[in-house]
Scaffold this motif. Structure first.
Motif, PDB file in Angstrom:
ATOM      1  N   ARG A 213      48.560  34.080  50.521  1.00  0.00           N
ATOM      2  CA  ARG A 213      48.737  34.498  48.982  1.00  0.00           C
ATOM      3  C   ARG A 213      47.481  35.289  48.764  1.00  0.00           C
ATOM      4  NH1 ARG A 213      50.824  31.057  45.405  1.00  0.00           N
ATOM      5  NH2 ARG A 213      50.036  32.792  43.899  1.00  0.00           N
TER       6      ARG A 213
ATOM      7  N   GLU B 285      45.003  37.651  46.114  1.00  0.00           N
ATOM      8  CA  GLU B 285      44.685  37.979  44.741  1.00  0.00           C
ATOM      9  C   GLU B 285      43.749  38.898  44.969  1.00  0.00           C
ATOM     10  OE1 GLU B 285      46.633  37.530  41.805  1.00  0.00           O
ATOM     11  OE2 GLU B 285      48.093  35.990  42.876  1.00  0.00           O
ATOM     12  N   SER B 286      43.877  40.070  44.315  1.00  0.00           N
ATOM     13  CA  SER B 286      42.899  41.283  44.248  1.00  0.00           C
ATOM     14  C   SER B 286      41.943  40.942  42.922  1.00  0.00           C
ATOM     15  CB  SER B 286      43.610  42.396  44.269  1.00  0.00           C
ATOM     16  OG  SER B 286      42.686  43.685  44.251  1.00  0.00           O
ATOM     17  N   TRP B 287      40.861  41.142  43.351  1.00  0.00           N
ATOM     18  CA  TRP B 287      39.845  41.121  42.118  1.00  0.00           C
ATOM     19  C   TRP B 287      38.990  42.421  42.376  1.00  0.00           C
ATOM     20  CZ3 TRP B 287      40.848  37.235  38.734  1.00  0.00           C
ATOM     21  CH2 TRP B 287      41.733  36.249  39.288  1.00  0.00           C
TER      22      TRP B 287
ATOM     23  N   GLU C 259      37.247  42.845  45.688  1.00  0.00           N
ATOM     24  CA  GLU C 259      37.171  41.438  46.366  1.00  0.00           C
ATOM     25  C   GLU C 259      38.290  40.935  46.471  1.00  0.00           C
ATOM     26  OE1 GLU C 259      33.604  40.208  44.200  1.00  0.00           O
ATOM     27  OE2 GLU C 259      32.832  39.820  46.152  1.00  0.00           O
TER      28      GLU C 259
ATOM     29  N   THR D  35      40.848  36.955  46.716  1.00  0.00           N
ATOM     30  CA  THR D  35      40.793  35.529  47.010  1.00  0.00           C
ATOM     31  C   THR D  35      42.316  35.378  47.900  1.00  0.00           C
ATOM     32  OG1 THR D  35      41.866  35.228  44.795  1.00  0.00           O
ATOM     33  CG2 THR D  35      39.612  34.672  45.156  1.00  0.00           C
ATOM     34  N   VAL D  36      42.114  34.566  48.889  1.00  0.00           N
ATOM     35  CA  VAL D  36      43.376  34.569  49.936  1.00  0.00           C
ATOM     36  C   VAL D  36      43.338  32.792  49.851  1.00  0.00           C
ATOM     37  CG1 VAL D  36      43.948  34.771  52.109  1.00  0.00           C
ATOM     38  CG2 VAL D  36      42.523  36.498  51.186  1.00  0.00           C
ATOM     39  N   PHE D  37      44.790  32.426  49.677  1.00  0.00           N
ATOM     40  CA  PHE D  37      45.128  30.941  49.811  1.00  0.00           C
ATOM     41  C   PHE D  37      45.950  31.125  51.109  1.00  0.00           C
ATOM     42  CE2 PHE D  37      47.975  27.294  49.190  1.00  0.00           C
ATOM     43  CZ  PHE D  37      47.050  26.581  48.881  1.00  0.00           C
TER      44      PHE D  37
ATOM     45  N   THR E  41      41.134  28.008  50.327  1.00  0.00           N
ATOM     46  CA  THR E  41      41.022  29.375  49.623  1.00  0.00           C
ATOM     47  C   THR E  41      39.694  30.133  49.955  1.00  0.00           C
ATOM     48  OG1 THR E  41      41.844  28.532  47.546  1.00  0.00           O
ATOM     49  CG2 THR E  41      40.548  30.600  47.456  1.00  0.00           C
TER      50      THR E  41
ATOM     51  N   PHE F  97      37.459  33.798  50.192  1.00  0.00           N
ATOM     52  CA  PHE F  97      36.933  34.796  49.532  1.00  0.00           C
ATOM     53  C   PHE F  97      36.671  35.802  50.446  1.00  0.00           C
ATOM     54  CE2 PHE F  97      36.334  30.837  47.267  1.00  0.00           C
ATOM     55  CZ  PHE F  97      36.606  31.393  45.943  1.00  0.00           C
TER      56      PHE F  97
ATOM     57  N   SER G 167      35.958  37.821  40.000  1.00  0.00           N
ATOM     58  CA  SER G 167      35.769  37.257  41.303  1.00  0.00           C
ATOM     59  C   SER G 167      34.549  36.107  41.616  1.00  0.00           C
ATOM     60  CB  SER G 167      35.856  38.369  42.474  1.00  0.00           C
ATOM     61  OG  SER G 167      34.689  39.123  42.265  1.00  0.00           O
TER      62      SER G 167
ATOM     63  N   TYR H  26      39.754  20.697  43.216  1.00  0.00           N
ATOM     64  CA  TYR H  26      40.483  22.188  43.610  1.00  0.00           C
ATOM     65  C   TYR H  26      41.248  21.940  44.756  1.00  0.00           C
ATOM     66  CZ  TYR H  26      41.108  27.085  44.723  1.00  0.00           C
ATOM     67  OH  TYR H  26      41.821  28.091  44.969  1.00  0.00           O
TER      68      TYR H  26
ATOM     69  N   PHE I  59      45.023  27.197  43.240  1.00  0.00           N
ATOM     70  CA  PHE I  59      44.963  28.349  43.403  1.00  0.00           C
ATOM     71  C   PHE I  59      45.429  29.060  42.244  1.00  0.00           C
ATOM     72  CE2 PHE I  59      46.255  32.416  45.310  1.00  0.00           C
ATOM     73  CZ  PHE I  59      44.805  32.950  45.884  1.00  0.00           C
TER      74      PHE I  59
ATOM     75  N   ARG J  48      42.260  35.446  34.811  1.00  0.00           N
ATOM     76  CA  ARG J  48      42.758  36.781  34.303  1.00  0.00           C
ATOM     77  C   ARG J  48      42.950  36.399  32.921  1.00  0.00           C
ATOM     78  NH1 ARG J  48      43.314  39.676  38.674  1.00  0.00           N
ATOM     79  NH2 ARG J  48      44.336  39.024  40.568  1.00  0.00           N
TER      80      ARG J  48
END
Lengths: 95, 302
Positions: free
Chosen positions: A13, A15-17, A20, A22-24, A31, A33, B248, B261, B269, B277
């Motif tokens: 999974r 997510e783009s920031w 950078e 985050t990858v699950f 998770t 980074f 981030s 977490y 997550f 967001r």
């Protein structure tokens, strides 16, 4: 010569920031980074098993870098780390 | 029925008998003790809390009991127990209130996994939650005490309790342990605040608990959605800075700051992703409470 392969990339999974990520990782429930290069390594290894040298060449083209010995060492360290985390697998040449 | 509606004798009878069953935000707590000092202190400090109904489930059963020590036969020691287990070494009887409060926080942090637990002061203003995540010793209890006496509704000085599925935050207004110089600061800034006894010699120095305002306790069943996340840092002599924080970085700080977490895995997550967001993320550096309060008022005005 060893190659590496991101065999479970599609399960991640991401997510783009902006620049950078985050990858699950469902298997480990961890998770991670990553910066853009960190993610790009996974993307490139998802396409086909790739050796360190070829990966460095592709990365230097993608990010417009001049690869040197230090860059090679840094990428090798990232691969070791990713392998330990189960994000990528090592593929022997004979395979 | 409120604790304050019980006479001291009735209150005493509950604590030494079946236990005082009291509502603490989304949880019910049962407390048993025979210590006269603690009973008097709790009667004052818990007066605004509601008693749990007879048919309600109690999540946590805790006791504060005398502990007799062969090595220290003259010392008057007590022990905190949860379900018969004692997570702390015995402490002097004068520290019973502080030990009870820390013990309950520990139990919440260790056992609650249906909610995502951030280590954060949490308040509400204009219908939305302001999350102030910070590590111990960063002044979040003092800051939340200031905020709750300046019109913010206290959710907690210690926990941000978030439902991972809906993003709702739940209030858990508990006694707030001011430490050392913060006690005098609050006495000076907030003379109207109700403080418990000063308890010297704890692991964190001298502690005095501040009682949450009645309005915050009475609205403890009103959840709210988050809108602002501010990472506060008190730095002696620093000029005020309230700056935007990259999302981030906010994600990283929140994920590492949460108690559970890793336990919640993918649900956490997703929840932290949605939380970041959907919120304005800032970092706050301050040395002066007045200017910090003005900055937070401006942020939460809209």
């Amino acid at each position: 010569m060893n190659s590496w392969y991101s065999s479970r990339f599609s399960l991640l999974r991401i997510e783009s920031w902006e620049s950078e990520f985050t990858v699950f990782q469902p298997e480990s429930e961890k998770t991670h980074f990553l910066n853009e290069m960190g993610l790009q390594i996974l993307v490139m290894l998802d396409q086909s098993p790739t050796s360190l040298e070829v990966l460095c060449r592709k990365l230097s083209e993608y990010f417009t870098l001049q690869p040197d010995a230090q860059f090679l060492r840094q990428v090798a360290q990232i691969l070791q780390r990713y392998e330990a985390l189960g994000l990528i697998e090592r593929v022997k040449e004979s395979e | 029925m409120k604790v304050g509606q019980l006479s001291l004798d009735e209150f005493h009878a509950l604590l030494i008998g079946q236990g005082l069953r009291v509502k603490m935000g989304p949880f019910n707590l049962s407390v048993q003790t025979r210590l006269p000092l603690l009973i008097r202190q709790l009667h004052q400090m818990y007066s605004h809390y509601s008693l749990a109904e007879e048919d309600e489930i109690v999540e946590f059963h805790v006791r504060v009991i005398p502990k007799h020590s062969i090595r220290q036969p003259l010392a008057r020691l007590i022990r905190f127990e949860v379900d018969g287990r004692s997570p702390f070494p015995p402490v002097p009887v004068e520290q019973a209130l502080a030990t009870l409060e820390w013990g309950v926080n520990l139990v919440i942090a260790m056992r609650i996994n249906h909610l995502l637990l951030f280590h954060s002061a949490t308040v509400e203003r204009n219908g939305h939650v302001l999350l102030l995540p910070a590590w111990p010793g960063s002044g979040k209890t003092t800051l939340s005490a200031m905020l709750m006496h300046r019109g913010y509704r206290l959710f907690s000085d210690e926990f941000g309790l978030m439902a991972p599925e809906t993003g709702d935050f739940f209030p858990l207004p508990r006694l707030m342990p001011l430490k050392n110089q913060s006690i005098e600061i609050i006495r000076h800034y907030l003379p109207e605040a109700v403080l418990g006894p000063e308890i010297p010699g704890t692991l964190k120095g001298t502690v005095a608990h501040i009682r949450p305002p009645q309005a915050s306790i009475e609205r403890a069943d009103e959840a709210a959605q988050p809108r602002w996340i501010v990472f506060p840092k008190w730095v002696a002599g620093a000029a005020l800075r309230l700056e935007s924080l990259p999302q981030s970085e906010a994600f990283l700080l929140l994920a590492t700051n949460a108690f559970n977490y890793e336990v919640l895995g993918e649900a956490a997550f997703d929840a932290v992703t949605r939380l970041v967001r959907g919120c304005e993320c800032r970092k706050l550096v301050y040395s002066d409470f007045d200017s910090a309060l003005v900055a937070l008022d401006e942020l939460t005005d809209g």
